[in-house]
Scaffold this motif. Structure first.
Motif, mmCIF file in Angstrom:
data_model
loop_
_atom_site.group_PDB
_atom_site.id
_atom_site.type_symbol
_atom_site.label_atom_id
_atom_site.label_comp_id
_atom_site.label_asym_id
_atom_site.label_seq_id
_atom_site.Cartn_x
_atom_site.Cartn_y
_atom_site.Cartn_z
ATOM 1 N N ALA A 152 0.831 -1.205 0.000
ATOM 2 C CA ALA A 152 0.000 0.000 0.000
ATOM 3 C C ALA A 152 0.867 1.257 0.000
ATOM 4 O O ALA A 152 0.634 2.191 -0.784
ATOM 5 N N VAL A 153 1.860 1.290 0.867
ATOM 6 C CA VAL A 153 2.744 2.458 0.957
ATOM 7 C C VAL A 153 3.532 2.634 -0.337
ATOM 8 O O VAL A 153 3.683 3.748 -0.853
ATOM 9 N N GLY A 158 5.562 5.262 -3.327
ATOM 10 C CA GLY A 158 6.519 4.762 -4.305
ATOM 11 C C GLY A 158 6.143 5.123 -5.723
ATOM 12 O O GLY A 158 6.996 5.472 -6.538
ATOM 13 N N LYS A 159 4.851 5.050 -6.022
ATOM 14 C CA LYS A 159 4.384 5.402 -7.369
ATOM 15 C C LYS A 159 4.660 6.872 -7.676
ATOM 16 O O LYS A 159 5.109 7.219 -8.774
ATOM 17 N N ASN A 160 4.416 7.747 -6.693
ATOM 18 C CA ASN A 160 4.688 9.178 -6.882
ATOM 19 C C ASN A 160 6.178 9.446 -7.071
ATOM 20 O O ASN A 160 6.578 10.235 -7.929
ATOM 21 N N ILE A 161 6.996 8.786 -6.239
ATOM 22 C CA ILE A 161 8.456 8.952 -6.360
ATOM 23 C C ILE A 161 8.929 8.476 -7.722
ATOM 24 O O ILE A 161 9.752 9.120 -8.381
ATOM 25 N N ILE A 167 13.354 5.593 -11.210
ATOM 26 C CA ILE A 167 13.631 4.327 -10.508
ATOM 27 C C ILE A 167 14.749 4.491 -9.488
ATOM 28 O O ILE A 167 14.685 3.933 -8.389
ATOM 29 N N GLN A 168 15.799 5.232 -9.845
ATOM 30 C CA GLN A 168 16.963 5.336 -8.957
ATOM 31 C C GLN A 168 16.592 5.925 -7.596
ATOM 32 O O GLN A 168 17.028 5.434 -6.550
ATOM 33 N N THR A 169 15.758 6.967 -7.606
ATOM 34 C CA THR A 169 15.340 7.599 -6.350
ATOM 35 C C THR A 169 14.487 6.653 -5.525
ATOM 36 O O THR A 169 14.607 6.584 -4.298
ATOM 37 N N LEU A 170 13.610 5.884 -6.202
ATOM 38 C CA LEU A 170 12.771 4.908 -5.506
ATOM 39 C C LEU A 170 13.629 3.868 -4.789
ATOM 40 O O LEU A 170 13.428 3.581 -3.600
ATOM 41 N N LEU A 171 14.602 3.312 -5.490
ATOM 42 C CA LEU A 171 15.459 2.271 -4.912
ATOM 43 C C LEU A 171 16.370 2.839 -3.822
ATOM 44 O O LEU A 171 16.603 2.197 -2.794
ATOM 45 N N PHE A 172 16.873 4.060 -4.035
ATOM 46 C CA PHE A 172 17.711 4.693 -3.016
ATOM 47 C C PHE A 172 16.898 5.003 -1.759
ATOM 48 O O PHE A 172 17.373 4.845 -0.631
#
Length: 400
Positions: A152-153, A158-161, A167-172
């Motif tokens: 959910a989070v 995560g979708k907004n990021i 992708i890089q910011t999401l994984l970081f």
């Protein structure tokens, strides 16, 4: 052991919440790749099957070493295992954030399996240790929601990021979260007297003998098989079902709401199992609800809103299954040792389901579309119902 009896009457809720969040950060090792599936597919151009394998590869380690993990963690120390798992997860996410070659990405996903397994074995054991007997159903129910909350989070933030920063910011960001939870848990629990497990007596039997004993015990095995059918389905449906909807707004709404409905189902199952019916019957009812909802999906396939609504009902029923499976373990087990074996097997079989589910669903959806998905769900529900029925027969013959 005397100091434990004095402190066990008090539940340490703050510490338990930190452990729960640590579990959420570990479950995000699945959900971060689920939410970024299309972006990863586009960036690496590796095809549906290999990208699906990257999603599920985290579960391979748990599949192979799940039962060993509980035995090894009891010797090394659950807190040490948890710390190592969280820090390893952070490092691997930072490596993934550099978007390495696809082969390196697959290796990091495999290694993340050790991180994920360490958390799902150690954290619930520590939660149970920090809970008073009167609160254990509540705290284990809370723990049971960590997977759905993670999705959910990730589906929301995560979708907004992902859309705004890539992708890089999401994984970081995930690496930062799981590493930070490692630091918080370390400073919160390292001097906690209740977690002093040094007095535990080691089992004189060898690892192989202990493993065979675990697998031969239906009171430990059957709840894990019920749980297996759930994990085989949940990760796959949360990943692939929203992509069957053409309306992008409905699709985005589903990615946020479906995990929340799954979490709600877990809470509902806990309440039903405690106050109304046995957890085995809750599981049977849940699998029946999933099967019926899946059949109804085929009737509303061309209507995005109705399709989303029916999918929500399906996921709500599906979310009830882990609550029922976790409640089955203390209901069926005759000794604390059997309970520990049950939780260890749930970790292993949960990873097995998360490993084999996504590639199987991806293949059937590619070949047969929605009908392939529904057919797979019906087969899994049949198996889950059989295991739930067997569990109800075991409880009938339970001895004290």
């Amino acid at each position: 052991m005397t100091h434990n009896s004095a402190t066990e009457s008090k539940t340490q809720f703050l510490e338990i919440v930190f452990l729960w969040i640590a579990g959420i950060s570990a479950a995000m090792q699945f959900s971060k790749f689920s939410v970024s599936y299309d972006a990863l597919l586009q960036y690496y151009q590796a095809g549906e099957t290999l990208t699906g394998a990257a999603l599920s590869l985290v579960g391979v380690v748990g599949l192979i070493f799940g039962a060993f993990a509980g035995l090894i963690a009891s010797r090394i120390g659950y807190l040490r295992v948890l710390m190592g798992a969280l820090f390893l997860g952070g490092i691997l996410s930072f490596i993934q954030a550099s978007l390495p070659s696809f082969s390196v990405l697959l290796i990091t996903r495999l290694l993340e399996g050790f991180s994920q397994l360490g958390v799902v074995v150690a954290a619930p054991t520590l939660i149970a240790k920090l809970s008073a007997p009167r609160h254990k159903s509540l705290t284990m129910g809370l723990w049971g929601t960590f997977f759905g909350v993670a999705f959910a989070v990730t589906g929301w933030l995560g979708k907004n990021i992902l859309e705004q920063h890539g992708i890089q910011t999401l994984l970081f960001g995930h690496g930062t979260l799981i590493f930070t939870m490692g630091v918080i848990v370390f400073f919160t629990l390292r001097k906690n007297a209740v977690l002093d497990m040094s007095a535990s007596v080691p089992n004189p039997n060898g690892f192989l003998q202990q493993l065979l004993q675990v697998y031969r015990n239906p009171r430990s095995l059957i709840p894990s098989l019920v749980f297996l059918c759930y994990t085989c389905t949940l990760v796959s449906l949360l990943t692939y079902i929203p992509r069957l909807v053409s309306d992008t707004k409905v699709q985005a709404l589903m990615m946020v709401c479906l995990p929340l409905l799954s979490t709600s189902g877990t809470f509902i199952a806990g309440a039903l199992a405690q106050y109304i019916m046995k957890p085995q019957k809750v599981a049977l009812m849940s699998y029946s609800g999933v099967a019926l909802s899946a059949c109804l999906l085929t009737l509303v396939a061309t209507q995005p809103l109705w399709f989303a609504l029916m999918t929500g009902v399906l996921i709500l029923f599906l979310g009830m299954i882990p609550g029922a499976a976790l409640a089955m373990i203390p209901a069926l087990a005759r000794t604390p040792e059997e309970q520990a074996q049950g939780y260890g097997l749930i970790a292993q079989f949960g990873n097995l389901g998360a490993t084999i589910g996504p590639p199987a669903f991806a293949l059937l959806i590619t070949l047969y579309g929605l009908f392939g998905l529904v057919g797979m769900v019906l087969c899994i529900c049949l198996l889950g119902s059989i295991f739930s029925f067997i569990a109800s027969r075991i409880s009938t013959h339970k001895t004290v």
